[in-house]
Write a protein that holds these residues in place. Structure first.
Motif, PDB file in Angstrom:
ATOM      1  N   GLU A 262      -4.906  -0.555   1.392  1.00  9.85           N
ATOM      2  CA  GLU A 262      -4.171  -0.276   0.151  1.00  9.85           C
ATOM      3  C   GLU A 262      -5.109  -0.308  -1.052  1.00  9.85           C
ATOM      4  O   GLU A 262      -5.002   0.521  -1.955  1.00  9.85           O
ATOM      5  CB  GLU A 262      -3.044  -1.286  -0.020  1.00  9.85           C
ATOM      6  N   ARG A 263      -6.028  -1.254  -1.062  1.00  8.09           N
ATOM      7  CA  ARG A 263      -6.992  -1.353  -2.174  1.00  8.09           C
ATOM      8  C   ARG A 263      -7.895  -0.119  -2.229  1.00  8.09           C
ATOM      9  O   ARG A 263      -8.110   0.462  -3.292  1.00  8.09           O
ATOM     10  CB  ARG A 263      -7.837  -2.611  -2.013  1.00  8.09           C
TER      11      ARG A 263
ATOM     12  N   ARG B  44      -5.943   2.853  -3.430  1.00  5.61           N
ATOM     13  CA  ARG B  44      -5.666   2.763  -4.867  1.00  5.61           C
ATOM     14  C   ARG B  44      -6.925   3.046  -5.694  1.00  5.61           C
ATOM     15  O   ARG B  44      -6.884   3.796  -6.660  1.00  5.61           O
ATOM     16  CB  ARG B  44      -5.110   1.373  -5.189  1.00  5.61           C
ATOM     17  N   LEU B  45      -8.053   2.468  -5.303  1.00  2.00           N
ATOM     18  CA  LEU B  45      -9.292   2.660  -6.063  1.00  2.00           C
ATOM     19  C   LEU B  45      -9.862   4.060  -5.903  1.00  2.00           C
ATOM     20  O   LEU B  45     -10.508   4.574  -6.803  1.00  2.00           O
ATOM     21  CB  LEU B  45     -10.338   1.636  -5.625  1.00  2.00           C
TER      22      LEU B  45
ATOM     23  N   ALA C 278      -8.126   6.852  -5.344  1.00  2.00           N
ATOM     24  CA  ALA C 278      -7.202   7.937  -5.676  1.00  2.00           C
ATOM     25  C   ALA C 278      -7.789   8.798  -6.776  1.00  2.00           C
ATOM     26  O   ALA C 278      -8.324   8.300  -7.748  1.00  2.00           O
ATOM     27  CB  ALA C 278      -5.859   7.367  -6.118  1.00  2.00           C
TER      28      ALA C 278
ATOM     29  N   SER D 263      -8.199  11.168  -9.982  1.00  2.00           N
ATOM     30  CA  SER D 263      -7.535  11.252 -11.283  1.00  2.00           C
ATOM     31  C   SER D 263      -8.007  12.528 -11.972  1.00  2.00           C
ATOM     32  O   SER D 263      -9.012  13.101 -11.593  1.00  2.00           O
ATOM     33  CB  SER D 263      -7.866  10.028 -12.132  1.00  2.00           C
TER      34      SER D 263
END
Length: 116
Positions: A101-102, A105-106, A108, A110
């Motif tokens: 999950e980390r 999230r990191l 992803a 943008s």
């Protein structure tokens, strides 16, 4: 003098994995790669290079007429690089859910091409 070519294919595998991680990192910025897959290339490359370091230091100790495990310094090197290898392989192949999950999230993407 004895030639020790055993570290060459191991080194190549580690360097190639790290190189491909760099390519995937560029694709991550565009949203064209999976952050978990990219991280697994990084972890695999680090694991292989850590294992390779044990081989290279073992060759160095051999050239000095010793074995790597007969020296306290050699034992620390084997232990440290072995622990790093094991930790990287664990995170690459059987990671805890929180780690996945980390990384997701990191890593992803943008920017304008990222999905909402």
């Amino acid at each position: 003098m004895k030639i020790y070519p055993s570290f060459v294919p191991i080194t190549w595998a580690g360097v190639e994995s790290i190189r491909y991680f760099g390519l995937l990192r560029k694709r991550l910025a565009l949203g064209l790669a999976d952050p978990i897959v990219a991280d697994r290339f990084r972890l695999w490359g680090l694991a292989i290079l850590s294992a390779d370091a044990i081989t290279v230091f073992g060759i160095g100790f051999n050239l000095m007429g010793q074995t790597i495990t007969s020296s306290p310094i050699g034992a620390v090197l084997v232990g440290g690089f072995g622990l790093a290898t094991g930790a990287c392989l664990w995170l690459a192949f059987i990671p805890p859910q929180a780690y996945l999950e980390r990384i997701a999230r990191l890593g992803a993407p943008s920017g304008p091409l990222a999905s909402p």
